[in-house]
Design a protein around this motif. Sequence first.
Motif, mmCIF file in Angstrom:
data_model
loop_
_atom_site.group_PDB
_atom_site.id
_atom_site.type_symbol
_atom_site.label_atom_id
_atom_site.label_comp_id
_atom_site.label_asym_id
_atom_site.label_seq_id
_atom_site.Cartn_x
_atom_site.Cartn_y
_atom_site.Cartn_z
ATOM 1 N N VAL A 153 0.818 -1.208 0.000
ATOM 2 C CA VAL A 153 0.000 0.000 0.000
ATOM 3 C C VAL A 153 0.853 1.260 0.000
ATOM 4 C CG1 VAL A 153 -1.925 -1.141 1.145
ATOM 5 C CG2 VAL A 153 -0.200 -0.010 2.521
ATOM 6 N N TYR A 209 -4.724 7.833 -3.658
ATOM 7 C CA TYR A 209 -4.375 6.414 -3.576
ATOM 8 C C TYR A 209 -4.629 5.762 -4.926
ATOM 9 C CZ TYR A 209 -4.006 1.719 -1.536
ATOM 10 O OH TYR A 209 -3.614 0.440 -1.232
ATOM 11 N N LEU A 263 -8.135 2.418 4.705
ATOM 12 C CA LEU A 263 -8.014 0.989 4.444
ATOM 13 C C LEU A 263 -8.434 0.190 5.671
ATOM 14 C CD1 LEU A 263 -4.471 1.089 2.779
ATOM 15 C CD2 LEU A 263 -6.687 1.281 1.642
ATOM 16 N N GLY A 315 -4.929 -3.557 5.698
ATOM 17 C CA GLY A 315 -4.507 -2.907 4.467
ATOM 18 C C GLY A 315 -5.004 -3.554 3.198
#
Length: 550
Positions: free
Chosen positions: A8, A26, A160, A164
């Motif tokens: 991530v 993201y 998240l 994750g």
Amino acid sequence: MLPKEPDVLYRVVEVLCAAGARGSGYGVNADLVLTAAHVVGDDTEVLIVADGEDLRGDVVWRDAWLDAALVRLPAPQWEAEATLWASVAGVHAVSCTAIGYPKVQRTTDGTRVEEHIAGFIMPATGRRIRRYAINVTTALPYELRRVDSPWAGMSGAAVLSGDGRHILAVITEDPTGFQPSRLEAVPVSELLRDPSFAELVGAGPAAMSTVDAAAPEVVADVHPRRPKGSPSSASSLSTSSAEAIDYDVRQDGLFALGTWSPARKLEPSLLVTDNVPSKDRPAQPYIDHETLAASVRERSRKSSGATVYLTGFRIDHRESDETQYCRIRQASSTYPEVLAIEDLRAGHPALFEECDKAIERNVRDYLTKAVPSSLAMNLVVVSSANEELLCAERSAATDSAVGWWTIGVFETMKQPDKNRPGAPEDIYGLAMRGLREELGLEPHDYHPIQISWIGIFRPILRAHVVAVVKLKIPKAELHSRAGVAHSGYEHAALDWVPLRRSLVQTFVRASRSFPPNTAGTTIEINNRTWTDQSRLAVLEAWRFRNVLDS
């Protein structure tokens, strides 16, 4: 290309905009970045900083009401990997994490540095407004709040799941009514309901899974478990969850440009209104010009009047000093133009196909080339005891919707009288004039006006503003004032309905009707026909009911 190993950290980016706003984002697939709509603002192109590399990206989707946006990069930056989407459920805290670039986390030269936060979501909190409340359990900003938030720049970061693996939400707000440990986020379940968003990310509501914390140990370090025999948090949350009020007003043709909340209010000092002269108003490309002009000429034979309509909107989310204000741009229009739109919508709805698509695609972009119409305010009046809503029946003296009921009263923004020139009014001036002309009220008769919602009412392309206001005077005194008010003749009757959860649920559940030869829809409740904007009015009154005298 970034590393193949899924991590991530490599999908976290910084988003920079021309006006100075900055936030986080993201990577949700090979070349798409998810961020907050207020971070990109009205820009069509933004700068994405990914793993130290500056990349130009195009804003391909945004929704102001959801406060989310997608930015497409010129080339794939992440290996193709299925993004997992999830919502939270249950009555226990669900752990979560996020990484972003807040203002408070920066070096001496101003460079933003990653901040990795951990926290939890209580599933029932915020359901009515379709938002998650993120309770941060890691280090909090020590910097005192002045004008903007020390968390500024964290907006757009993906929330998240604790491991994750799933995207739960996008951070959008630092509510001023709470300590810095509280952030607000829009659930991705709301984003995936939008067909355009779902198509771009290659997923849909069916792709959602659920993250549910089965036990309270998730936050045991912050909130120790109660001794045996004491009340549990589960019992206090279950009722709130079951009674949550959920409704998307886009079903009624209402598309939000901006909304405010009891924790984050619009203030008159933060409103900036720009007025565009008639000669400089933007050309609209949606409706055939000759057809529209002919309808305007026909209406001009019997009607006249100078109105205004919206051509631009930008809302403050405290991401930079440049965006501290709500900026509204409005241009001149005429009353015959307003009536022509209503006539054409009722008689030739196919003419509006491209216009409707543009509003659905991006209502803020539509404004830059909007079809000239009007701006109207729905003034939602709450009794001094905070227990009832004023409603009004439209009289035969009005041009449309005769006999229909509204929650509160309406007032249309006008251009200054040429014979009595003065400064153009803004939406607060419109609210005060509306209360005075429709109901005979002066500022000392009511508490501060709360602007709660601004958007477009698509059926007639009109800008729609909702203002909620609480009376200081008794109801009987209002009826006496309204009887001799300047525009009191527009109301055949005034009445009151109880401001209760049951009323809100009744309006939310009511089905729509489609009256012939009209542009909008109606709802039937208690043997009364209500305008299609009444549902939004009730919802906004319910949202603001506890802060109307502050």
